[in-house]
Design a protein around this motif. Structure first.
Motif, short mmCIF file in Angstrom:
data_model
loop_
_atom_site.label_atom_id
_atom_site.label_comp_id
_atom_site.label_asym_id
_atom_site.label_seq_id
_atom_site.Cartn_x
_atom_site.Cartn_y
_atom_site.Cartn_z
N GLN A 173 0.08 7.01 -7.07
CA GLN A 173 0.16 7.48 -5.69
C GLN A 173 1.59 7.83 -5.31
O GLN A 173 1.83 8.81 -4.62
CB GLN A 173 -0.34 6.39 -4.72
CG GLN A 173 -1.83 6.21 -4.75
CD GLN A 173 -2.26 5.10 -3.80
OE1 GLN A 173 -1.75 5.00 -2.70
NE2 GLN A 173 -3.19 4.28 -4.23
N THR A 198 -3.83 4.38 -9.21
CA THR A 198 -2.90 3.25 -9.11
C THR A 198 -1.80 3.52 -8.09
O THR A 198 -1.54 4.68 -7.75
CB THR A 198 -2.24 2.96 -10.47
OG1 THR A 198 -1.41 4.07 -10.82
CG2 THR A 198 -3.27 2.70 -11.57
N MET A 199 -1.15 2.46 -7.65
CA MET A 199 -0.04 2.61 -6.69
C MET A 199 1.09 3.44 -7.30
O MET A 199 1.70 4.25 -6.62
CB MET A 199 0.49 1.24 -6.27
CG MET A 199 -0.50 0.43 -5.46
SD MET A 199 -0.99 1.28 -3.95
CE MET A 199 0.11 0.52 -2.80
N MET A 245 -3.90 5.56 2.72
CA MET A 245 -4.77 4.54 2.11
C MET A 245 -6.24 4.89 2.32
O MET A 245 -7.05 4.79 1.39
CB MET A 245 -4.47 3.15 2.67
CG MET A 245 -3.19 2.56 2.12
SD MET A 245 -2.73 0.97 2.85
CE MET A 245 -4.24 0.06 2.82
#
Length: 80
Positions: A62, A58-59, A43
């Motif tokens: 990732q 974006t998640m 993070m």
């Protein structure tokens, strides 16, 4: 030097403060396996990359990025 090479070099430089094991960083270096980063380190690193390149990762993105080379490709794509 291509834009992609420049992005890779910048990503590599951003990894250094987080590279506690002194791993030699290549295109194939994995964040989980080689660098052994935990979720908090990931993070912090993602925030540093987003700030450096003025992008949002974006998640979902990732979750798909496993290597330094894949991250450089994603950054290059987001910058265009």
């Amino acid at each position: 030097m291509s834009d992609r090479d420049s992005i890779f070099d910048t990503v590599k430089a951003q990894i250094e403060p987080f590279n506690k094991k002194g791993v030699t960083v290549t295109e194939a270096t994995t964040f989980q396996g080689d660098l052994e980063w935990d979720s908090l380190t990931v993070m912090d690193f993602v925030a540093a990359i987003e700030d450096e390149f003025d992008i949002i990762i974006t998640m979902n993105m990732q979750a798909e990025i496993e290597t330094v080379g894949q991250l450089a490709d994603a950054v290059a794509k987001l910058k265009n």
